[in-house]
Design an enzyme around this catalytic site. Structure first.
Site, PDB file in Angstrom:
ATOM      1  CG  HIS A  38      -2.187  -0.677   1.104  1.00 34.29           C
ATOM      2  ND1 HIS A  38      -3.402  -0.055   1.286  1.00 34.29           N
ATOM      3  CD2 HIS A  38      -2.472  -1.960   0.773  1.00 34.29           C
ATOM      4  CE1 HIS A  38      -4.375  -0.923   1.093  1.00 34.29           C
ATOM      5  NE2 HIS A  38      -3.836  -2.080   0.783  1.00 34.29           N
ATOM      6  CD  GLU A 107      -6.606  -2.328  -3.498  1.00 36.35           C
ATOM      7  OE1 GLU A 107      -5.459  -1.810  -3.353  1.00 36.35           O
ATOM      8  OE2 GLU A 107      -6.836  -3.527  -3.352  1.00 36.35           O
TER       9      GLU A 107
END
Length: 321
Positions: A38, A107
């Site tokens: 992330h 994402e």
């Protein structure tokens, strides 16, 4: 025999803690560690998001036996696939072949930071196919010049390569991504215990290939505390993949999940002290056809207690399956 992994969740722990947790997981007998990749945490309360690949290099040196994998890396925006090919090969060498590369279409939460807009899902899948093709060619050791619809590569070569390329898994959520995983990947990765995903993967060429699942647990001696922590820290995932892939940042997830109730989150997260309840939750993946399951413990400050409990109770119970 099924394999059971421990998840290094970068969103809830700092880099030195993640390395220590990986070493403890190896000592406890986990088969592999999976690391999230992330740029941002899902919600502000998670509080962390170190660079996963730096952590992987440190973990590769700190451990000796345990498998390593990304769950998952997006090679279509924040990282160019030629760079992913290089760093995955380096990690495989540092770990003496223990590394497996998990890829997905990403994402918006993490990929928007480099600008350029967030493509529609069909476009992201096309980009993922191009990225996989680039990575696999570069892992072959030759120079590559490539001009695709989405990526350009100019006379690139990865000089330091393992004798055997890393296993390449593809994250899926529906029939289209399962087609990509079966055709282009060495394994499939999913976060739901859905037999239809395995069926579509097999129909696309995935028969006899590894199948990774990811399950979230909130273990605590006090079940009410376990439920409350799960609600506070995992409420964002009630949105489902079609939403979680699109929201742009932690504040959006905060706003979406503000009114999520405990009973909503406990449908997704196995909570409490009962080892048999957690085993039943894991078994749903095995019954659906998954062969490797990565366990996530919610809460950055609860990892060491979880690993000790897994060593003493959970892993022995899972082995008996």
């Amino acid at each position: 025999m099924p394999e059971f992994g421990y998840t290094l969740l970068c969103e809830q722990s700092g880099p030195k803690d993640l390395v220590r947790h990986a070493l403890l997981a190896e000592q406890a007998g986990f088969d592999f560690v999976a690391i999230s990749d992330h740029y941002s945490p899902w919600i502000e309360d998670h509080g962390h998001s170190p660079y996963a690949w730096s952590v992987l290099g440190a973990v590769a040196q700190a451990t000796e036996r345990i498998g390593l994998m990304t769950l998952v890396t997006c090679p279509i925006r924040r990282y160019h696939p030629a760079v992913v090919a290089q760093k995955a090969a380096t990690t495989a060498l540092l770990s003496d072949g223990r590394f497996r590369l998990g890829l997905g279409s990403g994402e918006n939460l993490n990929e928007h930071v480099v600008g350029g807009g967030w493509p529609a899902v069909d476009v992201r899948h096309e980009m993922l196919i191009e990225a996989i093709e680039i990575i696999q060619v570069l892992w072959g050791g030759d120079y590559l010049t490539y001009h695709g619809e989405y990526f350009d590569v100019e006379s690139a070569r990865v000089y330091d390569l393992p004798d055997t390329p890393p296993e390449l898994g593809v994250a899926v959520s529906g029939a289209q991504s399962c087609q990509i995983a079966g055709e282009y990947g060495d394994a499939v990765i999913a976060v739901e215990p859905r037999a239809d995903l395995i069926r579509w993967f097999e129909q696309a060429g995935g028969t006899d290939k590894p199948r990774y699942g990811r399950i979230v647990l909130s273990h605590d001696a006090d079940e009410s505390k376990a439920r409350a922590i799960a609600r506070d820290l995992w409420r964002w995932e009630t949105a489902g993949w079609k939403v979680t892939a699109e929201l742009p940042g932690p504040s959006a997830f905060e706003a979406y999940s503000r009114f999520v109730r405990e009973e909503d989150i406990t449908r997704l997260v196995s909570c409490g002290p009962d080892v048999n309840a957690h085993v039943r939750a894991v078994r749903r993946y095995l019954d659906a056809g998954f062969t490797r399951v990565a366990l996530v413990q919610v809460g950055g400050d609860r990892q060491e207690d979880f690993i000790a409990w897994a060593d003493a109770e959970l892993l022995p119970a899972l082995r008996r399956l």
